[in-house]
Write an enzyme that holds these catalytic residues in place. Structure first.
Site, PDB file in Angstrom:
ATOM      1  CB  SER A  43      -0.934   0.000   1.214  1.00 54.13           C
ATOM      2  OG  SER A  43      -0.203  -0.197   2.407  1.00 54.13           O
ATOM      3  CG  ASP A  82       2.393  -6.582   1.441  1.00 60.38           C
ATOM      4  OD1 ASP A  82       2.036  -7.712   1.813  1.00 60.38           O
ATOM      5  OD2 ASP A  82       1.665  -5.574   1.494  1.00 60.38           O
ATOM      6  CE  LYS A 111       0.171  -8.233   4.056  1.00 58.50           C
ATOM      7  NZ  LYS A 111      -0.365  -8.039   2.691  1.00 58.50           N
ATOM      8  CD  GLU A 113      -2.239  -8.867  -2.054  1.00 58.31           C
ATOM      9  OE1 GLU A 113      -2.933  -9.046  -3.077  1.00 58.31           O
ATOM     10  OE2 GLU A 113      -2.003  -7.735  -1.577  1.00 58.31           O
ATOM     11  CD  GLU A 180      -7.363  -5.715   2.491  1.00 62.19           C
ATOM     12  OE1 GLU A 180      -6.220  -6.217   2.498  1.00 62.19           O
ATOM     13  OE2 GLU A 180      -7.604  -4.579   2.037  1.00 62.19           O
TER      14      GLU A 180
HETATM   15  O1  KIV Z   1      -0.416  -3.323   1.972  1.00 57.72           O
HETATM   16  C1  KIV Z   1      -1.117  -3.233   2.984  1.00 57.72           C
HETATM   17  O2  KIV Z   1      -1.235  -2.151   3.582  1.00 57.72           O
HETATM   18  C2  KIV Z   1      -1.815  -4.426   3.459  1.00 57.72           C
HETATM   19  C3  KIV Z   1      -2.897  -4.356   4.489  1.00 57.72           C
HETATM   20  C4  KIV Z   1      -3.318  -5.681   4.960  1.00 57.72           C
HETATM   21  C5  KIV Z   1      -2.781  -3.414   5.592  1.00 57.72           C
HETATM   22  O3  KIV Z   1      -1.535  -5.473   2.969  1.00 57.72           O
END
Ligand code: KIV
Length: 262
Positions: A43, A82, A111, A113, A180
């Site tokens: 983000s 991420d 993290k 997805e 989410e």
């Molecule tokens: O990129 C992000 O901000 C997220 C959210 C779960 C907060 O992946």
């Protein structure tokens, strides 16, 4: 909370708070706060760079922001970064390179997805000593496939599919899951079914913890009034008032004073 072991130990015991951070400055605020852990979210593309989606975040951008946040945290908190758009979809070797760059920059975990079609990447990273947390539901990297930013898992079939994917992420060795924008009863079912902590965002009150974007939770993003965000401070007003006071003091000559001059 300093490690993924601390994170996992919280399941069923105490809720976990997580905030995003993108800069050294935000990380220093978080280091001094009781917030448990920090996410360098992709983000960064939307919040910091004003992009319409997270697609613009590249491994290089994530490395740069991870390094800045790691310096600001000084090892005080668990730091997760991420995997950016499609970084988990190019096969194992490029995923390993991406994870290596993020960990060298200071991330303790990554993290990812989704899971279908890249379970092997989850497994390989975990077996290589890279802690991985999953992310399901409204995964922003799939916004075009979802036809917009919409609540996921609304039908019984969609909810069952989310549970299947959550189990697959747990089976691949992930230490946690971010869920989410799903109905709170779906989040409850998934949280109860998994032995790893589930962190919600727009997923109701039954998860093992909550994550919010730094700027949203501090009210620094006034145009973003999504239902699931609570503004815990009026950052927009505080910053606006400060800037107005500075401009006024320059205009009327009261800044700098004698005390503020050499
Ligand atoms: O990129 C992000 O901000 C997220 C959210 C779960 C907060 O992946």
């Amino acid at each position: 909370m300093k490690s993924v072991l601390d994170f996992k130990a919280r399941k069923g015991k105490a809720r976990i708070s997580m905030s995003t951070a993108y800069t050294h400055w935000e990380a220093r605020f978080l280091a001094a706060s009781p917030v448990d852990c920090v996410l360098v979210g992709d983000s960064v593309a939307t919040v910091v760079d004003g992009e319409p989606t997270t697609f613009a975040a590249t491994p290089e951008i994530m490395v740069r922001h991870t390094a800045a946040v790691a310096r600001g945290l000084g090892g005080s908190k668990l730091l997760i970064t991420d995997f950016p758009f499609l970084a988990a979809r190019k096969g194992i070797a490029p995923a390993v390179e991406c994870a290596a760059a993020l960990m060298r920059a200071g991330a303790h975990a990554v993290k990812i997805e989704g899971v279908d079609g890249h379970e092997d990447v989850f497994r390989h990273l975990v077996q290589s000593g890279v802690p991985v947390i999953g992310h399901l539901g409204l995964t922003p990297q799939s916004v075009n496939a979802f036809g917009g930013y919409k609540v996921q898992g609304k039908t019984d079939a969609a909810a069952a599919d989310l549970l299947r994917q959550a189990r697959s992420i747990e089976a691949a060795g992930a230490f946690g899951l971010v869920l989410e924008c799903v109905p709170s009863e779906v989040a409850r079912t998934i949280t109860e079914a998994l032995s790893i902590p589930v962190i919600g965002i727009g997923a109701g009150q039954h998860t093992d913890g909550q994550v919010l974007v730094f700027h949203d939770l501090l009210g620094l993003n006034p145009g973003f009034n999504t239902k699931f965000v609570r503004q815990f401070a009026d950052g927009n007003k505080t910053v606006g008032d400060g800037l107005a006071a500075f401009a006024a003091a320059v205009a009327d000559g009261s800044f700098p004073s004698k005390k503020e001059s050499y």
